[in-house]
Structure formats: C-alpha cells, structure tokens
Design a protein around this motif. Structure first.
Motif: not given
Ligand code: HEC
Ligand code: HEC
Length: 282
Positions: A184-185, A194-195, A199-200, A208, A211, A236, A239-240, A243-244, A262, A281
């Motif tokens: 899934f990730y 995207f997946n 990013c992560h 981004a 951020n 958590l 947060r998923f 980001c979706m 996940l 946060r």
């Molecule tokens: C386009 C880039 C991008 C994608 C794709 C993305 N994210 Fe994020 N995500 C970010 C940004 C920017 C943040 C806020 C800053 C940070 O903590 O990274 C964030 C934050 C998070 C956090 C919080 C981290 C923390 O320590 O507080 C989680 C958990 C997370 N993302 C999970 C996911 C998951 C699961 C997916 C896929 C379903 C996903 N992200 C897809 C950009 C993205």
C-alpha cells in the motif's frame, strides 16, 4: 503585492512542486506499473539522523518549546486515565477491573502493537483492541474512532509504554499483512499518481511547499498527537487520511483493513524508537 496575486503565486508554487515530482516520477511509474505485485523499493534520500539535523536547522526548537510550554494532549491524557478507571457497560466493569489500578498490567503492552489476532484473522491496533475489550469484556458500546473518548483511552494506554522501544513482530501470521501494508505504501494512487514512499522515503528532507518532508522512520512513535494545524489531538490514521487528501486520493475509513496493515508496516519501520505520547506537531 496584493492578496489576489499572492494567492495565485502560492497556487502556482504548489503546482510547480507537484509537476516537478510528477514528471520525475512518471518514468518510474511506467516501469513499476507493468507488474502489479512487484515493489520497486526506493533508497532513502537521507538517513533519519540527517533528517533530524535538517529539521532542527529548518524549524529550530520551535515545536519542542511549544510542546514544553503546554501540550493540550496532556489534558486529554488525564481524561483518558479517568475513563480507564470508570465503570461502563452491562458487566459493571472498568478497564482497571481487569488490567489493574493505573493500568499496571498494561505497562509496555503498546510496544508490541499492531499485532496479529487469530480471532479477526487480521491485524489489531491499540484502538481496535480497546473496542474489542469494551464490546466483549465489558458489554459496552465500541467508541467511535477519532472521538474524544476513543483518543483519550488510546492515549492513556499508549502512555503506559512511554519511553519504551517499539517492538513489533512481523514473524508468523503477521508477515503477509506487513507485506500488504508495504505494498500500500508503494502503490500509486490518486490524481497525481503518487505513493507514500515517493515523499517519505525518496524525497525525505526535501521541501514540499513550505513543509520539510519527514523521513518515514519515526512516523509511528508519537500518536495520538496534538497538531497545531488541526487545533486538536488526532491519530496516525487521521494523518494517513490527510496525506491521501493532499495528494488527491480518496481517503479510507478509520481502522479499515488497509489502514491497519499500513499502521503495522510503518510501526515496524519505527522499531527500536521509544514511544512518546502525546506528540506535538505543526
Ligand atoms: C507529495 C508528498 C507526500 C505524499 C505523497 C505523502 N505525504 Fe505524508 N506528508 C507530507 C508532508 C509535506 C507532511 C508534513 C510534514 C512532514 O511531517 O513530513 C506529511 C506528513 C505525514 C505524516 C506525519 C509525520 C509526523 O511525524 O508527524 C505521516 C504519518 C504521513 N505523512 C504518512 C503518509 C502516508 C501513509 C502517505 C501515503 C498514503 C503519505 N504520507 C503521502 C507529504 C507527503
Ligand atoms: C473483563 C476483563 C477485561 C476488561 C474489563 C478489559 N479488558 Fe482488555 N483484555 C482482557 C483480556 C482477557 C485480554 C487479552 C485477550 C484479548 O486480546 O482479548 C485483554 C487485552 C487488552 C490489551 C492488550 C494487552 C496485550 O498485552 O496484548 C489492551 C491494550 C487492553 N486489553 C485494554 C483494555 C482497555 C483500555 C479496557 C477498557 C476500555 C479493557 N482492556 C477492558 C480483559 C479485559
């Protein structure tokens, strides 16, 4: 600059980041798309330590200081403690009736979650476990996910493991669910195709918009967390969903099978890191 032009500029900047990543990733997606089950893993752009360094450089100690001045999650934690000791449901029991005063029998329990449960033949998170106990052991109604009481109890149970390293196992029957979480990730979805890993994992430590993108190791050690942007404590899985939505992907329901898998995957990635709740946060 007037407000309209500023807003337009911000939209353009946001789009350009997305376009750059999308075009770089397009080639990859064609290659990865050919076999659905095969995951092309990314090499992390930076180490978790390098991410920490960049985070400090970028934000300084702002978040840390704010959390020290007062994390609203602490109030919720106190309410969670009270709920833990309150009788509820048809069997006249509280959590403490079975798990001890001040949750003494649950100290360290959260470090092994999420884990496989033979009864549901799937992965149970702390949130799910609490509702299973409420229904089965207390004759009480399950708590609505992301409601105040649900988060408060989850926070309390996890706080009993504060400072203890995460120790999630993917041996035996948990293995296939871990693989699903990982798939899934890495699965490309949504309007931008995207997946999560782009990013992560691949672009962790890059920007981004305004951020700094975080490294995925450490994503699972501090939830529920208070987030300034929410003005509230969330999980958590919230947060998923965020980001979706940000990447124009339809978010899934709380505690859906996909999100539990996940959560297992991401928690395993954080193995060895101490649990620290409530987090704080931006
Ligand atoms: C386009 C880039 C991008 C994608 C794709 C993305 N994210 Fe994020 N995500 C970010 C940004 C920017 C943040 C806020 C800053 C940070 O903590 O990274 C964030 C934050 C998070 C956090 C919080 C981290 C923390 O320590 O507080 C989680 C958990 C997370 N993302 C999970 C996911 C998951 C699961 C997916 C896929 C379903 C996903 N992200 C897809 C950009 C993205
Ligand atoms: C009538 C007794 C009883 C009550 C009341 C009860 N539980 Fe449980 N709980 C159990 C039993 C038995 C288990 C282990 C078997 C299982 O997973 O159901 C358990 C397991 C757990 C675990 C996992 C422990 C581990 O090491 O894996 C957690 C966390 C937990 N309960 C939290 C709670 C909370 C929070 C409440 C109150 C909402 C609660 N329980 C109410 C009997 C109870």
């Amino acid at each position: 600059m007037n407000r309209k032009r500023l807003a337009l500029l911000q939209v353009l900047m946001a789009l350009s980041v997305i376009i750059v990543i999308t075009s770089i990733e397009f080639v990859g997606s064609v290659r990865a798309g050919s076999t659905e089950t095969e995951i092309v893993e990314y090499t992390p752009s930076i180490s978790p330590e390098e991410y920490e360094r960049r985070y400090k450089e970028f934000y300084g100690d702002t978040t840390k200081q704010m959390a020290e001045e007062g994390n609203p999650g602490e109030l919720m934690l106190e309410d969670g403690e009270e709920l833990f000791h309150s009788v509820d449901g048809s069997k006249g029991k509280s959590c403490a009736s079975c798990h001890g005063e001040n949750g003494k029998d649950l100290v360290g329990a959260a470090t092994t979650f999420p884990k496989y449960d033979p009864e549901i033949k799937g992965i149970k998170t702390v949130a799910l476990q609490i509702n299973m106990c409420r229904e089965k052991r207390m004759g009480a109604k399950p708590l609505k996910y992301e409601s105040y009481d649900q988060l408060a109890l989850e926070l309390y149970v996890k706080s009993l493991s504060n400072g203890m390293p995460i120790n999630v196992s993917i041996d035996g029957p948990a293995g296939p669910f871990y693989e699903k979480g990982k798939a899934f990730y890495y699965k490309r979805q949504g309007q931008f195709n995207f997946n999560c890993a782009i990013c992560h994992v691949k672009y962790a430590g890059y920007m981004a918009r305004a951020n700094l993108i975080s490294h995925y190791r450490g994503h699972a050690d501090h939830w529920p967390s208070y987030r300034l942007k929410w003005g509230a404590v969330g999980s958590l899985q919230r947060r998923f969903r965020g980001c979706m939505k940000n990447t124009r992907t339809k978010p899934l329901p709380y505690q859906s099978e996909e999100y539990r898998n996940l959560e297992l995957y991401l928690t395993y990635i954080s193995n060895g890191l101490p649990i620290q709740v409530p987090g704080f946060r931006m």
